[in-house]
Design a protein around this motif. Structure first.
Motif, mmCIF file in Angstrom:
data_model
loop_
_atom_site.group_PDB
_atom_site.id
_atom_site.type_symbol
_atom_site.label_atom_id
_atom_site.label_comp_id
_atom_site.label_asym_id
_atom_site.label_seq_id
_atom_site.Cartn_x
_atom_site.Cartn_y
_atom_site.Cartn_z
ATOM 1 N N ALA A 122 0.826 -1.204 0.000
ATOM 2 C CA ALA A 122 0.000 0.000 0.000
ATOM 3 C C ALA A 122 0.861 1.255 0.000
ATOM 4 C CB ALA A 122 -0.927 0.010 1.208
ATOM 5 N N VAL A 123 0.321 2.315 -0.585
ATOM 6 C CA VAL A 123 0.945 3.632 -0.526
ATOM 7 C C VAL A 123 -0.116 4.659 -0.157
ATOM 8 C CG1 VAL A 123 2.812 3.170 -2.164
ATOM 9 C CG2 VAL A 123 0.607 4.002 -3.009
ATOM 10 N N LEU A 124 0.342 5.771 0.378
ATOM 11 C CA LEU A 124 -0.519 6.916 0.622
ATOM 12 C C LEU A 124 -0.173 8.007 -0.380
ATOM 13 C CD1 LEU A 124 -0.511 7.110 4.520
ATOM 14 C CD2 LEU A 124 -2.512 6.699 3.084
ATOM 15 N N HIS A 125 -1.202 8.666 -0.883
ATOM 16 C CA HIS A 125 -1.030 9.775 -1.820
ATOM 17 C C HIS A 125 -1.505 11.046 -1.127
ATOM 18 C CE1 HIS A 125 -2.346 12.212 -5.473
ATOM 19 N NE2 HIS A 125 -1.053 12.026 -5.649
ATOM 20 N N VAL A 126 -0.668 12.083 -1.165
ATOM 21 C CA VAL A 126 -0.992 13.352 -0.518
ATOM 22 C C VAL A 126 -0.915 14.461 -1.555
ATOM 23 C CG1 VAL A 126 -0.484 14.915 1.387
ATOM 24 C CG2 VAL A 126 0.052 12.476 1.609
ATOM 25 N N ASP A 127 -1.915 15.324 -1.543
ATOM 26 C CA ASP A 127 -1.948 16.454 -2.463
ATOM 27 C C ASP A 127 -2.514 17.651 -1.717
ATOM 28 O OD1 ASP A 127 -1.717 17.939 -4.780
ATOM 29 O OD2 ASP A 127 -3.017 16.651 -5.985
#
Length: 226
Positions: A121-126
């Protein structure tokens, strides 16, 4: 036709039907079953749930509390200190599919297969500027300070660390304002991005369906149980 193939052709529609029934029941069965009690009269924080046909994100305000809780974002190249930034946006997904499919035009068989089976899993931040409410793709909720603090902690717990430091994914981003980070745990289609969104929202005292694998089911349960 061989026996194995015949069984597969019979079993596949049954599996799809069972998953559809489970998703339906998971949508109309609230979690938690009874609404939690929260102290009233406190200054509310506004949070948003952003959705597209297959994915949901959580948006929290760029404020002193969120900046203090995620100080590594600016250092990692996410422009949370930009004067135009109003929202930090967090989403979780399967590593292969998320990193290699910025648009539908980039869809390839292997990332899709990994996204439907098992992957890291990865987290995406924007960051985003002002968002219009209400909108078919935006749901807003007001929560108290204690609930907001729990939400921040639940999001923060999703970042994988090594020797106390978060782990940005090198050389991969969709644009100039976002960044990927290694996440804790594994990703599967049955416990995917939308179930993560639901879990974080429950930590903040919101009620969701018992199982919300799709944005439409999560949006329905959030509307009817809160």
């Amino acid at each position: 036709m061989c026996t194995g193939l015949r069984r597969l052709l019979i079993g596949l529609p049954v599996l799809v039907l069972l998953l559809a029934m489970a998703a339906g029941l998971g949508t109309i069965m609230p979690q938690p079953f009874f609404a939690p009690s929260e102290a009233g009269g406190e200054v509310a924080r506004r949070i948003l749930v952003l959705s597209n046909p297959i994915h949901t994100d959580i948006a929290i305000p760029v404020d002193a509390e969120s900046l203090a809780r995620f100080p590594f974002l600016a250092a990692s190249g996410v422009p949370v200190d930009d004067p135009a930034a109003r929202w930090m946006v967090f989403g979780r997904g399967g590593r292969t599919f998320y990193l290699e499919t910025p648009t539908w035009a980039d869809l390839k068989p292997l990332p899709l297969l990994r996204g439907l089976t098992l992957d890291r899993a990865v987290l995406h931040v924007d960051v985003l500027g002002a968002l219009a409410e209400p909108s078919p793709t935006v749901q807003g909720f007001d929560i108290g300070p204690a609930a907001y603090a729990r939400l921040l902690e639940e999001i923060a717990a999703g970042f994988a660390t090594r020797e106390g430091q978060v782990l940005p994914v090198p050389d991969v981003r969709y644009g100039q304002t976002d960044r990927f980070f290694e996440a804790t745990g594994w990703f599967t289609a049955l416990a995917g991005c939308n179930t993560w969104t639901a879990r974080v929202l429950r930590a903040a005292g919101l009620r969701t369906g018992f199982w919300n694998p799709l944005p439409v089911s999560l949006a329905f349960s959030l509307k009817h149980f809160n």
